[in-house]
Design a protein around this motif. Structure first.
Motif, mmCIF file in Angstrom:
data_model
loop_
_atom_site.group_PDB
_atom_site.id
_atom_site.type_symbol
_atom_site.label_atom_id
_atom_site.label_comp_id
_atom_site.label_asym_id
_atom_site.label_seq_id
_atom_site.Cartn_x
_atom_site.Cartn_y
_atom_site.Cartn_z
ATOM 1 N N SER A 110 28.532 3.194 55.611
ATOM 2 C CA SER A 110 28.671 3.808 54.300
ATOM 3 C C SER A 110 28.956 5.301 54.472
ATOM 4 N N ARG A 111 29.553 5.857 53.456
ATOM 5 C CA ARG A 111 30.049 7.238 53.542
ATOM 6 C C ARG A 111 28.928 8.233 53.895
ATOM 7 N N ASP A 112 27.726 7.957 53.387
ATOM 8 C CA ASP A 112 26.668 8.929 53.681
ATOM 9 C C ASP A 112 26.068 8.766 55.077
ATOM 10 N N ARG A 113 26.677 7.890 55.869
ATOM 11 C CA ARG A 113 26.265 7.804 57.284
ATOM 12 C C ARG A 113 27.362 8.371 58.185
ATOM 13 N N VAL A 114 28.339 9.017 57.564
ATOM 14 C CA VAL A 114 29.410 9.629 58.354
ATOM 15 C C VAL A 114 29.039 11.092 58.590
ATOM 16 N N ILE A 115 28.905 11.467 59.860
ATOM 17 C CA ILE A 115 28.510 12.836 60.212
ATOM 18 C C ILE A 115 29.684 13.501 60.933
ATOM 19 N N THR A 116 30.183 14.574 60.329
ATOM 20 C CA THR A 116 31.334 15.251 60.951
ATOM 21 C C THR A 116 30.945 16.609 61.532
ATOM 22 N N SER A 117 29.965 17.279 60.905
ATOM 23 C CA SER A 117 29.529 18.546 61.485
ATOM 24 C C SER A 117 28.046 18.441 61.842
ATOM 25 N N PHE A 118 27.610 19.286 62.748
ATOM 26 C CA PHE A 118 26.250 19.140 63.260
ATOM 27 C C PHE A 118 25.227 19.448 62.167
ATOM 28 N N PRO A 119 24.341 18.494 61.834
ATOM 29 C CA PRO A 119 23.364 18.733 60.760
ATOM 30 C C PRO A 119 22.380 19.837 61.136
ATOM 31 N N LYS A 120 21.989 20.605 60.125
ATOM 32 C CA LYS A 120 21.133 21.770 60.363
ATOM 33 C C LYS A 120 19.658 21.409 60.497
ATOM 34 N N LYS A 166 17.358 12.062 54.245
ATOM 35 C CA LYS A 166 18.675 11.803 54.841
ATOM 36 C C LYS A 166 19.041 12.918 55.832
ATOM 37 N N ALA A 167 18.750 14.148 55.430
ATOM 38 C CA ALA A 167 19.067 15.291 56.310
ATOM 39 C C ALA A 167 18.300 15.160 57.629
ATOM 40 N N PHE A 168 17.068 14.722 57.520
ATOM 41 C CA PHE A 168 16.245 14.576 58.731
ATOM 42 C C PHE A 168 16.834 13.521 59.673
ATOM 43 N N PHE A 169 17.116 12.330 59.157
ATOM 44 C CA PHE A 169 17.622 11.277 60.046
ATOM 45 C C PHE A 169 19.035 11.594 60.552
ATOM 46 N N SER A 170 19.802 12.336 59.776
ATOM 47 C CA SER A 170 21.137 12.736 60.259
ATOM 48 C C SER A 170 20.981 13.652 61.470
ATOM 49 N N ARG A 171 20.007 14.530 61.372
ATOM 50 C CA ARG A 171 19.728 15.450 62.482
ATOM 51 C C ARG A 171 19.287 14.660 63.730
ATOM 52 N N VAL A 172 18.411 13.691 63.508
ATOM 53 C CA VAL A 172 17.942 12.839 64.621
ATOM 54 C C VAL A 172 19.144 12.139 65.266
ATOM 55 N N SER A 213 9.487 18.758 56.836
ATOM 56 C CA SER A 213 8.663 18.263 55.721
ATOM 57 C C SER A 213 9.544 17.359 54.868
ATOM 58 N N VAL A 214 9.031 16.194 54.501
ATOM 59 C CA VAL A 214 9.854 15.235 53.758
ATOM 60 C C VAL A 214 9.027 14.564 52.652
ATOM 61 N N SER A 215 9.731 13.921 51.737
ATOM 62 C CA SER A 215 9.061 13.055 50.766
ATOM 63 C C SER A 215 9.822 11.739 50.659
ATOM 64 N N ALA A 216 9.131 10.653 50.984
ATOM 65 C CA ALA A 216 9.763 9.339 50.825
ATOM 66 C C ALA A 216 9.850 8.987 49.347
ATOM 67 N N LYS A 217 8.948 9.546 48.550
ATOM 68 C CA LYS A 217 8.933 9.218 47.124
ATOM 69 C C LYS A 217 10.185 9.789 46.433
ATOM 70 N N THR A 218 10.436 11.070 46.634
ATOM 71 C CA THR A 218 11.603 11.686 45.979
ATOM 72 C C THR A 218 12.859 11.592 46.842
ATOM 73 N N GLY A 219 12.673 11.344 48.115
ATOM 74 C CA GLY A 219 13.808 11.303 49.048
ATOM 75 C C GLY A 219 14.133 12.680 49.627
ATOM 76 N N GLU A 220 13.378 13.689 49.240
ATOM 77 C CA GLU A 220 13.683 15.055 49.697
ATOM 78 C C GLU A 220 13.701 15.137 51.232
ATOM 79 N N ASN A 221 14.804 15.630 51.742
ATOM 80 C CA ASN A 221 15.017 15.881 53.193
ATOM 81 C C ASN A 221 15.102 14.622 54.060
#
Ligand SMILES: Nc1nc2c(ncn2[C@@H]2O[C@H](COP(=O)(O)OP(=O)(O)OP(=O)(O)O)[C@@H](O)[C@H]2O)c(=O)[nH]1
Ligand SMILES: [Mg+2]
Length: 265
Positions: free
Chosen positions: A13-23, A211-217, A201-209
């Motif tokens: 899916s499009r949101d699993r496409v990483i083109t630049s290095f996540p911060k 996707k960014a976290f796992f993209s970085r991983v 720091s993340v929240s599974a409830k709101t989803g905050e951070n």
């Protein structure tokens, strides 16, 4: 919209496409401050000269006390759901999440382990071969932060020294005010530095951070895999050049001895 690169199975899916290095989340506790893929990785990927990397995955192991939100974090990322009811993980569970990174297919095999003491011996059998260790704690319960030391020690014991990326993740960010979160983060960042871990720091409830976290991983693990692959292939070439091919180990055998993180369990 989906990516058109489909060498194996359906497109990612499009949101699993990483083109630049996540911060990173905070420069105070991060594994790498750079904002681009390593030059050699970019070149290798542009030439699609990644050997078997396209078929590879990285093993990610998530550990931490019971109830801190490990399963919720993984489910938010992999299924985009959040369940308010607690269902303890029994032993282990895993999800495979596919990415396309710098044009190359790549997967994370994410192992969710049980925090309950009685399942610890089952879960710890799955620590081996991790390229990434995620130690999770509950931002509203600082005792769980203290316990991450032990979780990490147990997970590292099963892996080659220096072979794992370590992340420290504070969960349930939605339950704290900005000030309370900042206060908890001071402690967490201190411990992350001690552990040589990257802090989020993340929240599974709101989803905050999440996707960014796992993209970085995924990006860090991918980059390391490509670099290790290139290194392995150039050392195999050197052996051919030295006429040492017969005496030297074939690349496949070398992998199992030099790169604990790329194996499958
Ligand atoms: N408010 C809030 N609650 C959360 C969050 N993440 C998890 N929870 C809740 O915390 C409880 C425990 O979550 P789990 O994900 O099951 O915890 P776990 O770490 O997997 O627990 P074990 O499997 O026993 O090790 C559940 O009731 C979740 O709904 C979050 O980000 N915000
Ligand atoms: Mg769980």
């Amino acid at each position: 919209m989906r990516s058109s690169l489909t060498p194996l199975g359906p497109p990612v899916s499009r949101d699993r496409v990483i083109t630049s290095f996540p911060k990173w989340y905070t420069p105070d506790a991060c594994l790498q401050l750079k904002e681009r893929f390593h030059g050699q990785v970019s070149t290798t990927c542009q030439r699609k000269n990644t050997g078997t990397v396209g078929l590879r995955h990285s093993k990610v192991v998530v550990v931490g006390d019971l109830y801190v939100g490990k399963t919720s974090l993984i489910h938010r990322f992999c299924k985009n759901v959040f369940d308010r009811d607690y269902k303890a993980t029994i032993g282990v569970d895993f999800e495979i999440e596919r990415f396309e990174i710098a044009g190359i297919p790549y997967s994370l095999q994410i192992w969710d382990t049980a925090g309950q003491e009685k399942f610890k011996c089952i879960a710890s059998a799955y620590y081996r071969g991790a390229q990434v260790i995620i130690t999770a704690f509950d931002l509203t319960d600082m005792q769980t932060l203290e316990h991450t030391r032990q979780w990490l020690e147990d997970a590292l014991r099963e892996n080659e020294p220096g072979s794992c990326f370590v992340f420290l993740v504070g969960t349930k960010k939605d339950l704290l005010s900005g000030a309370a979160c900042a206060q908890a983060e001071v402690e967490a960042v201190r411990l992350a530095n001690e552990m040589q871990a990257e802090y989020w720091s993340v929240s599974a409830k709101t989803g905050e951070n999440v996707k960014a976290f796992f993209s970085r991983v995924a990006a860090l693990a991918f980059e390391q895999s490509v670099l290790q692959d290139s290194e392995r292939r150039s050392s195999a070439r050197l052996q051919v050049g030295d006429g040492d091919l017969i005496r030297g180990s074939p690349p496949e055998t070398q992998e199992s001895t030099t790169s604990s993180g790329l194996g499958c369990c």
